[in-house]
Design a protein around this motif. Sequence first.
Motif, PDB file in Angstrom:
ATOM      1  N   VAL A  89       8.651 -92.227  -8.143  1.00  0.00           N
ATOM      2  CA  VAL A  89      10.043 -92.324  -7.703  1.00  0.00           C
ATOM      3  C   VAL A  89      10.222 -93.705  -7.085  1.00  0.00           C
ATOM      4  O   VAL A  89       9.319 -94.235  -6.441  1.00  0.00           O
ATOM      5  CB  VAL A  89      10.432 -91.206  -6.704  1.00  0.00           C
ATOM      6  N   ARG A  90      11.383 -94.273  -7.315  1.00  0.00           N
ATOM      7  CA  ARG A  90      11.628 -95.640  -6.868  1.00  0.00           C
ATOM      8  C   ARG A  90      13.080 -95.776  -6.453  1.00  0.00           C
ATOM      9  O   ARG A  90      13.967 -95.165  -7.038  1.00  0.00           O
ATOM     10  CB  ARG A  90      11.341 -96.570  -8.036  1.00  0.00           C
ATOM     11  N   LYS A  91      13.276 -96.596  -5.423  1.00  0.00           N
ATOM     12  CA  LYS A  91      14.636 -96.946  -5.038  1.00  0.00           C
ATOM     13  C   LYS A  91      14.623 -98.365  -4.476  1.00  0.00           C
ATOM     14  O   LYS A  91      13.592 -98.861  -4.032  1.00  0.00           O
ATOM     15  CB  LYS A  91      15.231 -95.941  -4.048  1.00  0.00           C
ATOM     16  N   VAL A  92      15.770 -99.001  -4.524  1.00  0.00           N
ATOM     17  CA  VAL A  92      15.910-100.378  -4.043  1.00  0.00           C
ATOM     18  C   VAL A  92      17.083-100.420  -3.079  1.00  0.00           C
ATOM     19  O   VAL A  92      18.177 -99.939  -3.399  1.00  0.00           O
ATOM     20  CB  VAL A  92      16.131-101.372  -5.213  1.00  0.00           C
ATOM     21  N   HIS A  93      16.832-100.985  -1.883  1.00  0.00           N
ATOM     22  CA  HIS A  93      17.852-101.066  -0.840  1.00  0.00           C
ATOM     23  C   HIS A  93      18.208-102.530  -0.589  1.00  0.00           C
ATOM     24  O   HIS A  93      17.312-103.355  -0.405  1.00  0.00           O
ATOM     25  CB  HIS A  93      17.320-100.484   0.482  1.00  0.00           C
ATOM     26  N   PRO A  94      19.508-102.857  -0.539  1.00  0.00           N
ATOM     27  CA  PRO A  94      19.909-104.225  -0.195  1.00  0.00           C
ATOM     28  C   PRO A  94      19.939-104.426   1.323  1.00  0.00           C
ATOM     29  O   PRO A  94      20.244-103.503   2.075  1.00  0.00           O
ATOM     30  CB  PRO A  94      21.319-104.333  -0.785  1.00  0.00           C
ATOM     31  N   TYR A  95      19.600-105.618   1.749  1.00  0.00           N
ATOM     32  CA  TYR A  95      19.679-106.024   3.154  1.00  0.00           C
ATOM     33  C   TYR A  95      20.370-107.378   3.216  1.00  0.00           C
ATOM     34  O   TYR A  95      20.385-108.128   2.239  1.00  0.00           O
ATOM     35  CB  TYR A  95      18.280-106.153   3.769  1.00  0.00           C
ATOM     36  N   SER A  96      20.892-107.699   4.384  1.00  0.00           N
ATOM     37  CA  SER A  96      21.532-109.005   4.641  1.00  0.00           C
ATOM     38  C   SER A  96      22.534-109.350   3.553  1.00  0.00           C
ATOM     39  O   SER A  96      22.463-110.399   2.922  1.00  0.00           O
ATOM     40  CB  SER A  96      20.467-110.097   4.779  1.00  0.00           C
ATOM     41  N   ASN A  97      23.461-108.422   3.321  1.00  0.00           N
ATOM     42  CA  ASN A  97      24.532-108.611   2.332  1.00  0.00           C
ATOM     43  C   ASN A  97      23.991-108.913   0.935  1.00  0.00           C
ATOM     44  O   ASN A  97      24.557-109.719   0.197  1.00  0.00           O
ATOM     45  CB  ASN A  97      25.503-109.708   2.773  1.00  0.00           C
TER      46      ASN A  97
END
Length: 169
Positions: A89-97
């Motif tokens: 399972v994989r997910k990608v989270h954005p940070y700093s806009n």
Amino acid sequence: DLAYVLVAPDRLAVTHVVPYPTWEKYLSPIQDAFKAYQKIARPKGFQRIGLRYRNKIDFPTSNIEIHDFFTFYPTTVEGVPEEYIDFMVRKVHPYSNGRDLLRIEVSALAPPTKEQLSVSIDLDYFLAQADAISLRGWKGWLNTAHDRLERGFESCITPALRKKFQEVT
């Protein structure tokens, strides 16, 4: 403590192997390698900078309930057997806009024996927008990356797995 430094055109990697040091001790060889790299290569900026932690967790039996130890795991789907032999399972989270991304991947690994289960928690925090940080800003960025990786890791595990780590220590 054993750290490896890989240098190639437009590339610098510092890798540490088990046993892992504290963040403060790991940061030192990274700083030394980057200073030497700057002297020789004279980079103009960062196309990509990242910090990655790969964790392998071994269980003495393959007969565990994955949700007892992880908060991030595969779920079952109606119409297919609940039992499975492999997962990722994989997910990608954005940070700093969106400047930075945190990729979290939890997957099964080949265990040492058939009776065991090995799980990988692979966290990669990286710059998603080239040249978005300066050559002078890399240390602050790296410390922020480390903090976000730690929070990401902690968000993936349950108190039962935390207890398992304390037993190993």
